[in-house]
Motif scaffolding. Structure first.
Motif, PDB file in Angstrom:
ATOM      1  N   ALA A  69       0.829  -1.212   0.000  1.00 55.16           N
ATOM      2  CA  ALA A  69       0.000   0.000   0.000  1.00 55.16           C
ATOM      3  C   ALA A  69       0.859   1.256   0.000  1.00 55.16           C
ATOM      4  O   ALA A  69       0.559   2.235  -0.693  1.00 55.16           O
ATOM      5  N   GLY A  70       1.958   1.225   0.748  1.00 53.87           N
ATOM      6  CA  GLY A  70       2.835   2.386   0.781  1.00 53.87           C
ATOM      7  C   GLY A  70       3.548   2.620  -0.533  1.00 53.87           C
ATOM      8  O   GLY A  70       3.714   3.760  -0.975  1.00 53.87           O
TER       9      GLY A  70
ATOM     10  N   PRO B 230      -3.499   3.564   2.039  1.00 56.54           N
ATOM     11  CA  PRO B 230      -2.663   4.756   2.216  1.00 56.54           C
ATOM     12  C   PRO B 230      -3.452   5.910   2.823  1.00 56.54           C
ATOM     13  O   PRO B 230      -4.669   6.012   2.647  1.00 56.54           O
TER      14      PRO B 230
ATOM     15  N   SER C  69       1.438  11.455   0.211  1.00 58.91           N
ATOM     16  CA  SER C  69       1.190  10.285   1.045  1.00 58.91           C
ATOM     17  C   SER C  69       1.923  10.446   2.369  1.00 58.91           C
ATOM     18  O   SER C  69       3.134  10.675   2.394  1.00 58.91           O
TER      19      SER C  69
ATOM     20  N   VAL D 148       0.527   4.723   5.847  1.00 57.76           N
ATOM     21  CA  VAL D 148      -0.605   3.819   5.651  1.00 57.76           C
ATOM     22  C   VAL D 148      -1.195   3.451   6.996  1.00 57.76           C
ATOM     23  O   VAL D 148      -0.548   3.581   8.046  1.00 57.76           O
TER      24      VAL D 148
ATOM     25  N   ASP E 125      -2.959   0.012   8.709  1.00 60.08           N
ATOM     26  CA  ASP E 125      -3.056  -1.428   8.463  1.00 60.08           C
ATOM     27  C   ASP E 125      -3.882  -2.082   9.564  1.00 60.08           C
ATOM     28  O   ASP E 125      -3.765  -1.735  10.741  1.00 60.08           O
TER      29      ASP E 125
ATOM     30  N   ALA F 271      -8.645   4.931   6.895  1.00 63.39           N
ATOM     31  CA  ALA F 271      -7.744   5.901   6.271  1.00 63.39           C
ATOM     32  C   ALA F 271      -8.445   7.236   6.046  1.00 63.39           C
ATOM     33  O   ALA F 271      -7.894   8.309   6.321  1.00 63.39           O
TER      34      ALA F 271
END
Length: 407
Positions: free
Chosen positions: A137-138, A165, A174, A177, A179, A199
């Protein structure tokens, strides 16, 4: 999903992972493309790795305290914690280098997380611990799910992770993230959607009274890398501040002092000396830096490939010109105070002695007054200045006061 379906999916994932690790089979149709791509990036670590490496605890705390993510998480932490407890999840928030900054876990998952360094400071990028949802995701700036043996490290084959993210609505950058992780047998179709919702929740809670990702940071206008290393440490890249850990700042300092580049062995010696630190640890730090610098850090040798300026360079330049007053003004104090890098300790000593000797040879009163704030117990420089200036010089009473307080 039914447990039997999940078990079958887990078996298929384990078989595909085994073929990839043991035989290098990278054409398995059973593996999702994003997982296969991540496995290929993970080859620099062993699939037998037992835990993620930890960044410096103090650096992680400093970064977290300066990050707008902390404010946002504090504002929504009741909801995050409720989600973790209700689903027996561990929830993590990372920076943009996939270093965990904050976690909260249900009773079972919290214990599991601690055993693999899924805790603040843990580095969960692919080069540190292999394929996982946080890393994907990052790197891709898109939500990701990693199930069971889709993880590259076997130690987390019992996990399922969903990550999304977190973007700064002001800049679009960005920030990191979020998680959500639990055991594979608790996989649920709503997991990825929940990560997305979390998020967006954090993004909506970010402080709005800021012009940059870090409140109050107004960077230099010049392009390239600008390093402040004397007294305090600040790193600016193309006008934006980078919040790095101590080791990363030290690496940049060493590379700035060696513009022609350094081999991995030479950099390791300059940075760690005789300390028992592996070259893979150094390579991981360099990898984080390369990402932060948009790739402008070359390999073989390691070398910065953008314009670089530093206060160390500026002080040396002014001393060579004999401009002692401006050199002392540019000298902010010790070079990276507390550094254990033998090369930086040596350079710091060299620079401190150079400034001191320049003042003894040319005891400019204003420069000495400034220097006495940085080195209040260096009475010899103050005495040399008092001996050189007229008794009624306007700075003389201030210097005498400095001298008295130092004794």
């Amino acid at each position: 999903m039914q447990r039997d379906d999940l078990h079958d999916r887990r078996v298929r994932a384990v078989r595909a992972w085994t073929r990839f690790v043991a035989q290098g089979d990278d054409e398995d149709d059973a593996v999702r493309p994003e997982i296969l791509s991540s496995w290929q990036l993970s080859g620099v670590v062993s699939p037998d790795v037992t835990h993620a490496p930890l960044a410096d605890e103090g650096d992680t705390a400093d970064f977290w305290n300066a990050s707008p993510l902390q404010t946002a998480v504090e504002r929504v932490q009741d909801e995050l914690r409720r989600t973790a407890e209700d689903g027996d999840l561990v929830i993590a928030v990372t920076d943009d280098q996939t270093r965990i900054l904050w976690t909260y876990g249900g009773r079972v998952m919290r214990r599991k997380a601690e055993t693999v360094n899924f805790v603040p400071g843990g580095r969960w990028d692919e080069r540190s611990v292999g394929t996982n949802a946080l890393a994907i995701a990052g790197r891709t700036a898109a939500p990701s799910m990693v199930f069971s043996a889709e993880h590259y490290a076997e130690v987390v084959h019992n996990w399922v992770c969903w990550a999304a993210p977190v973007f700064d609505p002001v800049t679009g950058r960005s920030l990191g993230v979020i998680d959500l992780s639990t055991t594979w047998d608790r996989t649920h179709p709503i997991g990825l959607a929940t990560a997305r919702v979390m998020a967006r929740l954090i993004e909506g809670a970010l402080p709005t009274d800021r012009r940059t990702p870090f409140a109050g940071d107004v960077g230099p206008d010049e392009p390239g890398l600008v390093l402040t290393l004397l007294g305090t440490a600040e790193v600016w890249f193309d006008g934006q501040r980078l919040l790095l850990n101590r080791r990363q700042t030290e690496i940049l300092a060493l590379l700035a002092l060696h513009p022609s580049g350094l081999s991995v062995e030479h950099l390791h010696a300059l940075l760690y000396g005789d300390a028992a630190v592996t070259t893979s640890t150094l390579k991981a730090e360099v990898s984080h830096l390369r990402t932060a610098l948009s790739g402008q850090l070359s390999s073989r040798p390691y070398r910065l490939t953008m314009p670089v300026t530093s206060d160390v360079e500026e002080v040396q330049r002014l001393l060579r010109r004999g401009d002692v007053r401006r050199a002392v003004r540019a000298y902010g104090g010790d070079l990276l105070p507390g550094t254990e890098s033998p090369a930086l300790v040596q350079m710091g000593d060299y620079l401190a002695v150079s400034v001191r000797e320049a003042l003894l040879n040319d005891p400019d009163p204003d420069a000495v007054l400034r220097y006495s704030e940085l080195a209040p117990y260096d009475t010899a420089v103050v005495e040399a200045c008092l001996a050189a200036i007229p008794v009624h010089h306007p700075v003389a009473p201030l210097l005498k006061g400095k001298l008295a307080s130092a004794r």
